[in-house]
Design a protein around this motif. Structure first.
Motif: not given
Length: 206
Positions: A26-30, A38-46
């Motif tokens: 997920f960090v690599a995607m951002g 970058a919103w993908v990381m926050m989506l997984r965390l939420a």
């Protein structure tokens, strides 16, 4: 009256290798999307934590990414040479950096607490401020410690005075002397009579 709530079972957290792999992906995607994902990381965390604060940050990161895309899209030409373009790049990379740091820290903290709660559920010892155990006690709160009542030792009573033991009655010394004297007088009379009887027998025989 409602009964006390039961603690919800805690699922076993994934293996550490799986968690590390997911974080890297997920960090690599951002990073490789130059911050546009970058919103993908926050989506997984939420989705993982299910916290309202993380959902709010997801909305904020998404809005920052959209704003930066708009600012860069209105930039004339391929090069950035306006204030809006620079602002879009700064916003894009700033959001990416902040999202990576927060995502890694929150994800590690979340699964660390979940691991502690699962160990507490499995082995039976109380977790330390675990947010996964629900019941009548508020989350993360421990019941107040009630100190043991202070017991006052009973006062030692002084020993009661014992009544004096009466001494055995003693006969007065003069009475004892008089008795001995009377016995001696009787013995003297007996001997005197006995001697007189012997003398009379002796004279009569002569």
């Amino acid at each position: 009256m409602q009964g006390q709530g039961h603690a919800q079972p805690v699922q076993r957290p994934p293996h550490d290798a799986v968690l590390v792999l997911l974080r890297v992906v997920f960090v690599a995607m951002g990073v490789f999307s130059v911050g546009f994902l970058a919103w993908v990381m926050m989506l997984r965390l939420a989705v993982v934590t299910r916290r309202s604060a993380d959902f709010g940050l997801l909305v904020a990161v998404s809005a920052a990414d959209i704003l930066s895309i708009v600012l860069l899209a209105v930039e004339p030409g391929d090069d950035v040479h306006t204030t809006g373009g620079y602002l879009g790049i700064t916003l894009l990379f700033g959001t990416l950096l902040a999202t990576v740091v927060y995502y890694l820290a929150a994800d590690v903290r979340h699964f660390q607490r979940q691991r502690e709660a699962y160990a507490a559920q499995t082995y039976g010892y109380p977790p330390a401020a675990s947010p996964y155990v629900t019941g009548t006690t508020p989350l993360g709160a421990q019941p107040p410690h009630t100190p043991p009542p202070h017991t006052v030792p009973p006062m030692s009573r002084p020993p009661l005075p014992q009544p004096p033991i009466p001494a055995p009655p003693q006969r007065p010394a003069p009475a004892r002397i008089e008795q001995v004297r009377a016995e001696l007088d009787e013995l003297s009379d007996y001997l005197r009579k006995h001697d007189g009887r012997h003398e009379g027998d002796y004279e009569g025989g002569r």
